[in-house]
Design a protein around this motif. Structure first.
Motif, PDB file in Angstrom:
ATOM      1  N   THR A   1       2.830  -4.404   3.970  1.00 16.94           N
ATOM      2  CA  THR A   1       1.292  -4.862   3.726  1.00 16.94           C
ATOM      3  C   THR A   1       0.676  -3.923   2.665  1.00 16.94           C
ATOM      4  OG1 THR A   1       0.719  -3.047   5.150  1.00 16.94           O
ATOM      5  CG2 THR A   1       1.102  -5.201   6.084  1.00 16.94           C
ATOM      6  N   ASP A   2      -0.513  -4.442   2.011  1.00 16.85           N
ATOM      7  CA  ASP A   2      -1.163  -3.673   0.996  1.00 16.85           C
ATOM      8  C   ASP A   2      -1.211  -2.197   1.283  1.00 16.85           C
ATOM      9  OD1 ASP A   2      -1.136  -6.213  -0.129  1.00 16.85           O
ATOM     10  OD2 ASP A   2      -3.420  -6.387   0.468  1.00 16.85           O
ATOM     11  N   GLU A   3      -1.458  -1.878   2.547  1.00 17.46           N
ATOM     12  CA  GLU A   3      -1.759  -0.274   2.720  1.00 17.46           C
ATOM     13  C   GLU A   3      -0.451   0.393   2.818  1.00 17.46           C
ATOM     14  OE1 GLU A   3      -2.355  -2.789   4.888  1.00 17.46           O
ATOM     15  OE2 GLU A   3      -4.586  -2.772   5.256  1.00 17.46           O
ATOM     16  N   ASN A   4       0.866  -0.332   3.002  1.00 18.92           N
ATOM     17  CA  ASN A   4       2.080   0.378   3.180  1.00 18.92           C
ATOM     18  C   ASN A   4       3.029   0.589   2.008  1.00 18.92           C
ATOM     19  OD1 ASN A   4       1.530   0.901   6.036  1.00 18.92           O
ATOM     20  ND2 ASN A   4       2.685  -0.724   6.708  1.00 18.92           N
ATOM     21  N   THR A   5       2.645  -0.457   1.101  1.00 10.94           N
ATOM     22  CA  THR A   5       3.597  -0.667  -0.093  1.00 10.94           C
ATOM     23  C   THR A   5       3.891   0.621  -0.934  1.00 10.94           C
ATOM     24  OG1 THR A   5       2.827  -2.923  -0.365  1.00 10.94           O
ATOM     25  CG2 THR A   5       3.757  -1.871  -2.271  1.00 10.94           C
ATOM     26  N   ASP A   6       2.875   1.403  -1.069  1.00  4.97           N
ATOM     27  CA  ASP A   6       3.088   2.792  -1.770  1.00  4.97           C
ATOM     28  C   ASP A   6       4.097   3.580  -0.964  1.00  4.97           C
ATOM     29  OD1 ASP A   6       1.608   1.901  -3.932  1.00  4.97           O
ATOM     30  OD2 ASP A   6      -0.121   2.849  -3.261  1.00  4.97           O
ATOM     31  N   PHE A   7       3.903   3.455   0.092  1.00  2.00           N
ATOM     32  CA  PHE A   7       4.718   4.408   1.162  1.00  2.00           C
ATOM     33  C   PHE A   7       6.215   4.033   1.271  1.00  2.00           C
ATOM     34  CE2 PHE A   7       0.670   5.091   3.300  1.00  2.00           C
ATOM     35  CZ  PHE A   7       0.454   6.338   2.714  1.00  2.00           C
ATOM     36  N   ILE A   8       6.372   2.671   1.018  1.00  2.00           N
ATOM     37  CA  ILE A   8       7.809   1.967   1.195  1.00  2.00           C
ATOM     38  C   ILE A   8       8.335   2.244  -0.022  1.00  2.00           C
ATOM     39  CG2 ILE A   8       8.862  -0.142   1.341  1.00  2.00           C
ATOM     40  CD1 ILE A   8       6.430  -1.233   3.000  1.00  2.00           C
ATOM     41  N   GLU A   9       7.488   2.192  -1.337  1.00  2.00           N
ATOM     42  CA  GLU A   9       8.067   2.728  -2.657  1.00  2.00           C
ATOM     43  C   GLU A   9       8.843   3.971  -2.665  1.00  2.00           C
ATOM     44  OE1 GLU A   9       5.558   1.536  -5.733  1.00  2.00           O
ATOM     45  OE2 GLU A   9       6.812  -0.516  -6.010  1.00  2.00           O
ATOM     46  N   GLU A  10       8.166   5.084  -2.321  1.00  2.00           N
ATOM     47  CA  GLU A  10       8.561   6.435  -2.019  1.00  2.00           C
ATOM     48  C   GLU A  10       9.826   6.589  -1.461  1.00  2.00           C
ATOM     49  OE1 GLU A  10       5.758   9.773  -1.477  1.00  2.00           O
ATOM     50  OE2 GLU A  10       4.230   8.093  -1.034  1.00  2.00           O
ATOM     51  N   ILE A  11      10.035   5.744  -0.150  1.00  2.00           N
ATOM     52  CA  ILE A  11      11.107   5.698   0.651  1.00  2.00           C
ATOM     53  C   ILE A  11      12.345   5.216  -0.195  1.00  2.00           C
ATOM     54  CG2 ILE A  11      12.260   4.948   2.591  1.00  2.00           C
ATOM     55  CD1 ILE A  11       9.619   5.005   4.084  1.00  2.00           C
ATOM     56  N   ALA A  12      12.028   3.817  -1.035  1.00  2.00           N
ATOM     57  CA  ALA A  12      13.045   3.587  -1.760  1.00  2.00           C
ATOM     58  C   ALA A  12      13.686   4.238  -2.847  1.00  2.00           C
ATOM     59  CB  ALA A  12      12.295   2.134  -2.340  1.00  2.00           C
ATOM     60  N   ASN A  13      12.607   4.872  -3.527  1.00  2.00           N
ATOM     61  CA  ASN A  13      12.849   5.996  -4.667  1.00  2.00           C
ATOM     62  C   ASN A  13      13.849   7.000  -4.028  1.00  2.00           C
ATOM     63  OD1 ASN A  13      11.407   4.367  -6.664  1.00  2.00           O
ATOM     64  ND2 ASN A  13       9.545   5.645  -6.175  1.00  2.00           N
ATOM     65  N   LEU A  14      13.482   7.614  -2.801  1.00  2.00           N
ATOM     66  CA  LEU A  14      14.354   8.540  -2.111  1.00  2.00           C
ATOM     67  C   LEU A  14      15.750   7.802  -1.958  1.00  2.00           C
ATOM     68  CD1 LEU A  14      14.544  11.281  -0.846  1.00  2.00           C
ATOM     69  CD2 LEU A  14      13.817  10.519   0.841  1.00  2.00           C
ATOM     70  N   ALA A  15      15.690   6.723  -1.292  1.00  2.00           N
ATOM     71  CA  ALA A  15      17.030   6.208  -1.185  1.00  2.00           C
ATOM     72  C   ALA A  15      17.997   5.895  -2.221  1.00  2.00           C
ATOM     73  CB  ALA A  15      16.952   4.956  -0.484  1.00  2.00           C
ATOM     74  N   LEU A  16      17.180   5.635  -3.715  1.00  2.00           N
ATOM     75  CA  LEU A  16      17.926   5.504  -4.884  1.00  2.00           C
ATOM     76  C   LEU A  16      18.384   6.958  -5.174  1.00  2.00           C
ATOM     77  CD1 LEU A  16      15.769   2.860  -6.610  1.00  2.00           C
ATOM     78  CD2 LEU A  16      18.042   2.557  -5.818  1.00  2.00           C
ATOM     79  N   ASP A  17      17.902   7.937  -4.943  1.00  2.00           N
ATOM     80  CA  ASP A  17      18.341   9.370  -5.283  1.00  2.00           C
ATOM     81  C   ASP A  17      19.510   9.754  -4.390  1.00  2.00           C
ATOM     82  OD1 ASP A  17      16.178   9.759  -7.383  1.00  2.00           O
ATOM     83  OD2 ASP A  17      14.693  10.980  -5.565  1.00  2.00           O
ATOM     84  N   CYS A  18      19.365   9.257  -3.186  1.00  2.00           N
ATOM     85  CA  CYS A  18      20.703   9.412  -2.395  1.00  2.00           C
ATOM     86  C   CYS A  18      21.886   8.835  -2.904  1.00  2.00           C
ATOM     87  CB  CYS A  18      20.333   9.255  -1.122  1.00  2.00           C
ATOM     88  SG  CYS A  18      19.384  10.091  -0.262  1.00  2.00           S
TER      89      CYS A  18
END
Length: 707
Positions: free
Chosen positions: A329-346
């Protein structure tokens, strides 16, 4: 170097067997079946071979090697010597047969083991993993050692083992709600999972890995982090399982192996190529799991495409398209992107560039704190909209002649428990309240009449307004002796509507599986059970005549009233009566996907398998639920794992004494028919039960038949 792919194992996969060197006992057929091959260049293989027998030069390493060697000679002696958790028990073969009821209930199968459900003498449910391959006892010993040393809320606890049987057996705690793979990939449309739940699951797994990597004398590498190895307990608490390829590593050095084992799509490519074992191999696998949580796509799909590779090669906009629409959702997109960036670091190709597991955990906790702050802001706005919506509903109900309103003060006047706590205080506390998908439920007294109060948990919004209005109008017009009446509703109670229904003297579930009937001087015989069945059926048939689908038929929603002869004020001969309660739940939950998903998981053994597949509620589903009620009512046995027909066979011995019970058995079987078209309507069920009841009145055997 040799590599084993375990990605094809079932969710309840077995221990994954490995060894620093290839065991001579490993059959050729097994190598072919699991695609063991050597992906390395000869120079790499020669380098790995130099380290093939390097072990930790410490007391733990020496002890572990001696222990493993001893176990190959005599498994009993090893487990007697092992300095493991004293709470880990050694069971005999006879005990294991009793615990598993002769291995009667299978939870899952894998290439090397079968997992059964069991129960200890104290009633505690357990999972029993029985190996069907006997040669690699060293790996079994290692699993016992490693898992017994892990004591953490997010790691499946080892309770015991057995080495007397034909194959070794592990006994672990039973985790009731399946695994993460089932949650996010099986019936995904019917089982929505919030971002908050997914984030907490990730944090749970990260906490388990931090414990394994840092809290022991030697780091423990799990080696097979994937959704099917993440079990889910109550409230989706995640627990790591399957330590079959876990490794005790030296503190300061990486370890090398010539036998590479793991699951395609989750294995660290560096480990696959070089055999280099490092805690950051788990970090890589955890990164893939993070991607699965936010995309709801498998780590490796049916076309053998890697989610990690696909995501890493995508642009930012393409990655957003991969996010699960349910949470994006619009409210969650930024949080999901943070999780995605953390996953890419892993998932970085260089091991040194990946974060440590404790750093991953701290970032996840930081994301959760930010997400909670955003939630709090949204809750303030939601509460304002909720109050406005409830006022609009009240105006609509008043305009339609609805008069059963409770004020907040009148709700608070209803006694919540024997200590004179008000209903409001009861709802805000934890005692005397039951949490259901529908909301918080508690008992009370209104004008000396037992009532049940339900504080609805569904989000009140514009879309739900019309559904609630329609349901209140329909329920207010239902008038039948065998249907629990809607006493009223309160629309100004703090932050959610409260519904008030009449209750009975006791619930059928408490009679069958509790001690509610002890206060009654009359035996709970066949005739009483039949009378309760007739009353409940008439209530359901009346609802169906109004085109109302109950949706939650179970013994807890059958209420029983006991009348004493002198006080009988109605023109009925019945000393006992029953009424159906709990109707209307699915309709009120239908707009809230999360709560509806929780409803689907609650009391699942009463729910029609056809309904669980389609998610579409129909009258035939009520018939199925009533079939389960009949089975429990006349066998006084709980139905589990949709084994109602199996439980029903327990009546065979009693049927010979009374043919009327044979008719009940046949009727229950019809209600439980796999094809919905073969099930009777509730009106037909009423007629058949009335006929049995009429003949039962004249049968001397029925009058005194006890079950």
């Amino acid at each position: 170097m040799l590599w084993v792919d375990w990605s094809a194992t079932t969710p309840a996969s077995p221990l994954l067997l490995c060894s620093p060197t290839l065991s001579p006992d490993l059959p050729a057929s097994l190598l072919q079946e699991h695609d063991i091959f050597n992906p390395s260049e000869p120079t790499v293989r020669e380098e790995v071979a130099q380290y093939n027998h390097i072990f930790c030069a410490t007391h733990m390493g020496d002890w572990y090697e001696k222990l493993s060697q001893s176990f190959r000679d005599t498994a009993n002696e090893v487990l007697a010597k092992a300095d493991i958790d004293p709470n880990v028990r050694c069971f005999t073969r006879r005990q294991m047969k009793r615990i598993t009821n002769n291995y009667g209930t299978v939870l899952g199968r894998g290439g090397f083991s079968v997992v059964y459900k069991g129960k200890l003498d104290n009633g505690r449910p357990v999972a029993v993993k029985k190996y069907n391959w006997r040669t690699q006892k060293k790996e079994f010993t290692k699993e016992v050692i490693i898992q017994s040393q892990c004591s953490h809320k997010n790691i499946v606890r080892l309770l015991g083992c057995c080495v007397e049987a034909d194959a070794p057996i592990l006994v672990t705690e039973f985790v009731p709600n399946g695994n993460l793979s089932d949650l996010i990939h099986v019936n995904s449309e019917l089982l929505p999972v919030t971002l908050e739940t997914r984030l907490q699951i990730a944090i749970d797994v990260a906490e388990a890995l931090v414990y394994m990597h840092y809290s022991q004398n030697h780091p423990i590498l799990h080696g097979d982090i994937k959704p099917s190895n993440i079990l889910l307990g109550d409230k989706h608490v995640a627990k790591l399982c399957d330590f079959g390829i876990s490794r005790l590593l030296c503190m300061d050095n990486d370890e090398y192996t010539g036998f590479v084992v793991g699951s395609k799509g989750y294995m660290d490519p560096v480990y696959c190529e070089t055999g280099q074992l490092n805690p950051k191999c788990d970090v890589y696998s955890f990164g893939v799991v993070l991607l699965e949580l936010i995309t709801r796509k498998k780590g490796i799909d049916d076309q053998k495409r890697s989610l990690a590779r696909m995501f890493a090669r995508s642009s930012r906009d393409e990655r957003r398209e991969l996010f699960d629409k349910e949470i994006a959702t619009d409210e969650n997109t930024d949080f999901i992107e943070e999780i995605a960036n953390l996953a890419l670091d892993c998932l970085k190709s260089e091991i040194e560039d990946r974060p440590q597991m404790n750093e991953v955990l701290e970032q996840l906790r930081s994301i959760k704190r930010s997400e909670i702050s955003g939630q709090e802001r949204r809750l303030v706005e939601l509460r304002k909209r909720r109050i406005m919506t409830l006022r609009e509903i009240e105006i609509m109900l008043c305009g339609s002649g609805f008069e059963r309103f409770f004020t907040k003060a009148s709700i608070d006047a209803i006694i919540g428990d024997p200590k004179q706590v008000s209903a409001s205080e009861t709802f805000s506390g934890e005692s005397n309240v039951t949490e259901r998908a529908m909301g918080k439920v508690c008992m009370g007294q209104f004008k000396n009449t037992p009532v049940i109060l339900i504080k609805i948990s569904v989000e009140v919004d514009e879309g739900w307004k019309q559904i609630f209005f329609d349901e209140m109008i329909v329920q207010s017009r239902i008038k039948h002796w065998n249907v629990a009446k809607l006493v009223g509703c309160c629309l100004d109670h703090v932050d959610a509507p409260v519904l008030v229904y009449e209750y009975g003297d006791m619930g059928l579930h408490d009679i069958l599986f509790g001690n509610a009937w002890q206060s009654v001087q009359f035996p709970f015989n066949f005739k009483v059970r039949l009378e309760i069945a007739v009353c409940a059926t008439e209530g359901l048939a009346h609802l169906h005549s109004l085109d109302v689908v109950h949706g939650d038929v179970r013994t807890a929603n059958v209420l029983v009233d006991v009348f004493s002869e002198p006080d009988l004020e109605v023109a009925r001969k019945d000393v006992f009566s029953a009424k159906i309660a709990g109707y209307g739940t699915p309709k009120l939950l239908s707009m809230d996907k999360a709560q509806y998903a929780r409803f689907l998981r609650e009391n699942v053994y009463y729910k029609d398998p056809q309904f669980l597949k389609s998610g579409l509620m129909a009258k035939e589903n009520d018939v199925y639920g009533f079939g389960v009620v009949l089975v429990e009512l006349f066998t006084q046995k709980r139905v589990q794992m949709h084994d109602a027909n199996k439980v029903l066979k327990e009546l065979d011995g009693i049927v010979a004494r009374c043919h009327h019970l044979e008719e009940i058995k046949n009727l229950a079987s019809c209600c439980l028919a796999h094809k919905v078209t073969e099930r009777p309507t509730m009106a037909k069920v009423v007629r058949r039960l009335r006929a049995v009841f009429k003949h039962c009145q004249e049968c001397l055997v029925c009058r005194h038949l006890t079950i």
